[in-house]
Design an enzyme around this catalytic site. Sequence first.
Site, PDB file in Angstrom:
ATOM      1  CB  CYS A   1      -1.002  -0.189   1.136  1.00  0.00           C
ATOM      2  SG  CYS A   1      -1.764  -1.481   1.207  1.00  0.00           S
TER       3      CYS A   1
ATOM      4  CG  HIS B   1      -1.868   4.461   5.029  1.00  0.00           C
ATOM      5  ND1 HIS B   1      -1.982   4.608   3.575  1.00  0.00           N
ATOM      6  CD2 HIS B   1      -2.053   3.177   5.597  1.00  0.00           C
ATOM      7  CE1 HIS B   1      -1.850   3.232   3.272  1.00  0.00           C
ATOM      8  NE2 HIS B   1      -2.057   2.642   4.312  1.00  0.00           N
TER       9      HIS B   1
ATOM     10  CG  HIS C   1      -6.454   0.485   1.844  1.00  0.00           C
ATOM     11  ND1 HIS C   1      -5.649   1.339   1.058  1.00  0.00           N
ATOM     12  CD2 HIS C   1      -5.661   0.108   2.880  1.00  0.00           C
ATOM     13  CE1 HIS C   1      -4.132   1.135   1.311  1.00  0.00           C
ATOM     14  NE2 HIS C   1      -4.444   0.409   2.396  1.00  0.00           N
TER      15      HIS C   1
END
Lengths: 397, 265
Positions: free
Chosen positions: A162, A292, A326
Amino acid sequence: MNPLWLSHFTATSSIGRGLEQTLAALRQRRGGLAPCAFETVDLATYIGEVADVDAVRLPAHLADFDCRNNRLALLGLTQDGFAGAVRAAIAEYGAQRIGVFLGTSTSGILQTELAYRRRDPVTGALPADFNYRTTHNTFSVVDFTRHYFGLTGPAVVVSSACSSSAKVFASARRMLATGLIDAAVVGGVDSLCLTTLYGFSALGLISERACRPFDAQRNGISIGEAAAFALLERAPAQLDEDAVLLLGIGESSDAYHMSSPHPDGLGARVAMQDALEMAGLKSSEVDYIHLHGTATQSNDAAEAQAVRHVFGPDMPCSSTKGATGHTLGAAGGVGAVICALSLQHGMLPAGINTEQVDPALGLDYLLHNREQPVARVLSNSFGFGGTNCSLVFARAD
Amino acid sequence: MHPLSAYIEGVGLLGPGLADWPAGQAVLGGREPYRPHKTVLPPPALLPAAERRRSCAIVKLTLATGLEAIAAAGLDAASLPSVFSASGGDGENCHIICEMLASDDRQISPTRFHNSVHNVAAGYWGIATGAMTTSSVLSAFDASFGAGLLEALTQVVADNIPCVLLACDTAYPEPLYSARPIPDALGIALVLAPHRSARALAQIRVGLTEASADLLDDPVLENLRIAIPAARGLPLLRAIALRQDQHVVLDYLDSTRLAVAVTPC
C-alpha cells in the site's frame, strides 16, 4: 531536493472519473463505498468499485493486455486530458526521455483467479487464452502504459503493497536527478480481485460496514480500486501560482512485522521527518496531513502516534478512505492527487463515515471540510511488510 | 547522458549449480565447468522462529544472497538502503491461493496472504536485519534485473549513498509454469557504493543503449540466463569474475538495454 512539478494529474476511483467528479465528491462529502457485489465474492463488506470498468476496450493492437487492471488504467489515463499531456511531453522531450513508474499490488491477478476456474479437468492446464505476462504479471500495467504511449525510457512497477504509488515519486525523483529522464509518468493502478478481498478477510481486517477511519468504533478497511496518474517534470523558473510542486519525500521500513505496523509508528515517524527535512520545512509550516488512515485499530493508532510525535496534536488531518475505500497499490497516487486538489482549491477534505473521532488518537481529525488557503500538505502511505512513504506537496506561490 | 557510476563492493549469488559467489566466480570465469543441479535454499537463520516457519522460497533466496554480498562488503545490513527486484511474487504461494479461490472453500490463511505480496522478501529482510532504511520493491517481468540495477544506481548517484540490490526469482509450479516457465530459483545481490573502498571488486559505468544484450558462451548457462529473469545479470558477474576491462550489454526492456563498462579494482 529540487522541487518537481506535477504538470498534469488525474484520478479515477469509486467517487468519480477525473478531477471534477473527484473534487465534487469531496466537496459534497459523498462516498463511493457500497455493499460488495463484486464477481462471486460472498463476503459481508463494503467496497469502492469503479463504475463500468468492464466497458472499457483496449486498442486492438494491445488486446493481449486486456484485464480489469489495465482497463482501469486506460480509463484513468484518458481523463482530464492526461494522455494528451503525455503525448505533448513526448513531442517535447522524446519517447526515450520519459520514464514510467507505477505502483500496483495485485496487477491483473484476477485474470489468473478466473483462469484457475477453467483448468483442464484432465491435465489441470490453464486455458489457452490465458496470457500471464500481459495480465497477471506485476509489470503488466507499466508495460501496457509504455506501449500505449510508445515510450521507450526507463520503466518499472513499484510493488510494495500500500505504499507502492507513493514510492514511485521517489524512483522518479532519483531518475530525474541523475539525468536519465526529463519527465516521468507516475501513479498507481489497483483493481478489485479475490486475493485481496479474501486475504484481508482472513486477517480479520475488513469491516462489514463502510470503513470509519479514526473512529472510536473503527473495525477494519473497505477495499477499493483506483487509477491515479501524475506527469512529473523539473520545475521551470516561472510557474502559475496554483501549480503543484513535490518538495520532499521520506521513505522508511518498520523492520517489525509482515502485516502489523510498528506499534509506536516508528517507521511512519521517520518517513514524515525525512520528508520534511528533504523539503526544508518545519512541521509547523505544513497546513494539512492526508493520512493513510485505513480504519484498522492498529494502523490508525500507530499513525496517530507518529503524527502527534512529529506535528503535535493540533495539525488538521483526515483520511479519504471512507470515501474511496483503501485502493491499496493506488492509494499513494490517489492521496497525491487529492493533496493537489486541496492545494489548488483551498479546501481541506473531511473524513467521511467517521461518527466519533477516537479521543485516544489525540489528533485534529476533520469531520467537516474547511475552505481556507492551503500552501503545503503532507500525504502518508504505509503498507504491509512495514513499508512507509510520506510526500510533501506545495503550491508554487 | 553521463553514465551512472558505482563501485561493486560485494556480490551474492545462488542458483542452479551456483552455490555462492566464489563457486559462481570460478564457473563464470571459466576455471571450473558448469554442473547444473537444483538450487538448494538454506534456512533463513536470521529470522525469529515464527517468521522462519512462515517464510517462503523467495524470502530464503533473498536473505541468502543479500547477506553474502553484504558480508563480503564488510557493511552492516541494518544501515543499507535496499532495492528488491523480482519478476513476480512467490510462485508456489500464488498457485495455492489461486487453487483455493477457485474451490468451494476460499478461506485462505493469513500467512498465505501476507506471503502473496510482492514485497514479502523486503518485509522479512527488514525483520531479519533490522534495516529501517528505504527499500524499493520492483517488478519489470524479464527486465527486472536491469530495472533493479538502474534503480540501485540512481540511489547511489543521486543521493551519494551505498545500497544493496537483491534480484531474485523463484520457480513456478504447474499449471502456472506453462504460462511462466521459470524452472528454478536464482538470486544475485550486489552491494553498490559511490566511493571505492579496499573491498571494491570493480567499478561499473552504466548507460542506456539500443544494442543487443550479450549472450553467455556456455549454452547451458545461456539457457539459464534466458529462463530466470534474475539470471539476465550473469554477464555482469562474468565480467567481474574475469577481472579485466570489459564492456557488456545487459538485457533490459524490449527497446532499451544497459551498456555497462566494467573496470576491475
